[in-house]
Design a protein around this motif. Structure first.
Motif, short mmCIF file in Angstrom:
data_model
loop_
_atom_site.label_atom_id
_atom_site.label_comp_id
_atom_site.label_asym_id
_atom_site.label_seq_id
_atom_site.Cartn_x
_atom_site.Cartn_y
_atom_site.Cartn_z
N UNK A 22 75.93 26.88 38.22
CA UNK A 22 74.75 26.03 38.41
C UNK A 22 75.11 24.62 38.87
N UNK A 23 76.41 24.24 38.75
CA UNK A 23 76.83 22.90 39.16
C UNK A 23 77.22 22.81 40.63
N UNK A 24 77.45 23.96 41.28
CA UNK A 24 78.06 23.97 42.60
C UNK A 24 77.16 23.33 43.68
N UNK A 78 87.85 16.81 51.46
CA UNK A 78 86.44 17.08 51.20
C UNK A 78 85.89 18.34 51.90
N UNK A 79 86.17 18.60 53.19
CA UNK A 79 85.60 19.81 53.80
C UNK A 79 85.94 21.10 53.05
N UNK A 80 87.19 21.23 52.60
CA UNK A 80 87.57 22.42 51.82
C UNK A 80 86.84 22.43 50.48
N UNK A 81 86.68 21.27 49.86
CA UNK A 81 85.97 21.17 48.59
C UNK A 81 84.51 21.57 48.77
N UNK A 87 81.18 28.77 47.90
CA UNK A 87 81.90 30.05 47.89
C UNK A 87 82.11 30.54 46.45
N UNK A 88 82.08 31.83 46.28
CA UNK A 88 82.31 32.41 44.96
C UNK A 88 83.79 32.56 44.65
N UNK A 89 84.62 32.71 45.68
CA UNK A 89 86.05 32.99 45.46
C UNK A 89 86.88 31.72 45.27
N UNK A 90 86.59 30.65 46.04
CA UNK A 90 87.30 29.37 45.96
C UNK A 90 88.81 29.53 46.20
N UNK A 91 89.14 30.41 47.12
CA UNK A 91 90.55 30.72 47.40
C UNK A 91 91.11 29.79 48.47
#
Length: 310
Positions: A22-24, A78-81, A87-91
């Protein structure tokens, strides 16, 4: 992925600022404007300096380069963050992680060397004004610029090569929003004594060299300003240094809090403090240098009028 016995992982998982779903989106909504403000603000600084002949001085030359480096600095992180917020995976792949770490260390240290070059410029301008043009000539400015880029990039390369020698067999979850040196080091199950010694010796020397230049320059400036008889003269001298001192305090204050302590003491508070020098300082730089600088304000107004007139 939990715990696996591998010497070199194929990927890491960036936990980010929060693992709660919920924070994303709120975090994405907060950091996207910050990134856009940072890029646009620093681009305005560069365009203002390049388009105004009155700002073609060493101080503004270094400021324009600092703004360019700040754009690169935040773009590394920042762009990757932002992508991970949605994204659900955050890989992040192993190679991408090391690449991000390399440019983060390189641009971060380039920032500090440029701040030192700007401090030297202020020292010469205030303490030796009659010889300012001859001392801060084009050749010396280029030399300071080359050193500001070469030393940090060589320093960063050394640390990436040492990191690449580590064995990773613990969790591949990085408790951070990017591949910072300390959180990645905590995942290694091999001895990182050489790496830590390098950080505390070579790394400390690389950081303290520009910091020492800044301290010595401002001590000399302070002594010189105290000798000025009029209060108005003192205020005028200090006003030319106020913006730079504000940025130096923000940058070095947050870095000292995060890095000058043992690896085992790295906590969530350090993750939050990292935001100050990786994201907030580059965003605030254009405001600090423009709002507190009469020449920059006039330059910005001229640029705005020129754009409106086209």
């Amino acid at each position: 992925m939990g715990r696996t016995n591998i010497t070199q992982p194929t990927e890491f998982i960036l936990l980010g600022l929060s693992s709660r779903p919920e924070d994303q989106k709120p975090l994405f909504a907060m950091f996207l404007p910050i990134y856009l403000i940072t890029v646009i603000g620093n681009l305005l600084i560069i365009l203002t300096i390049r388009s105004n002949t009155h700002l073609q001085t060493p101080m503004y030359f270094f400021l324009s380069v600092l703004s360019f480096v700040d754009i690169c600095y935040v773009t590394v992180i920042i762009p990757k963050m932002l992508a991970n917020f949605l994204s659900e995976t955050k890989i992040i792949s192993y190679g991408e992680c090391l690449t991000q770490m390399y440019f983060f260390i390189a641009f971060g240290n380039t920032d500090s060397y440029l701040l030192a070059a700007m401090a030297i410029d202020r020292y010469v301008a205030i303490c030796n004004p009659l010889h300012y043009i001859t001392i801060m000539n084009h050749r010396r400015c280029v030399l300071l610029l080359v050193l500001s880029f070469c030393i940090p990039h060589l320093h960063s390369l050394l640390h990436i090569l040492l990191t690449n020698q580590l064995i990773f067999c613990a969790s591949n979850i990085i408790h951070h929003f990017f591949c910072d040196d300390q959180p990645v080091l905590k995942l290694s199950c091999s001895s990182h004594f050489v790496k830590e010694i390098t950080v505390m010796t070579e790394g400390l020397a690389i950081i303290m060299t520009p910091f020492s230049c800044i301290i010595i320059s401002y001590l000399r400036i302070f002594i010189t300003v105290l000798k000025i008889p009029s209060a108005a003269g003192k205020r005028k001298a200090f006003s030319t240094c106020g913006s730079h001192l504000t940025v130096v305090t923000l940058f070095y204050g947050s870095i000292s809090y995060v890095y000058f302590k043992p690896l085992s003491n790295y906590t969530v508070k350090d993750r939050i403090a990292t935001i100050v020098y990786t994201i907030l300082t580059p965003m605030l730089n254009p405001f600090i240098y423009s709002l507190r600088n009469k020449d920059m304000k006039q330059g910005l107004m001229k640029l705005m009028h020129r754009v409106k007139g086209q």
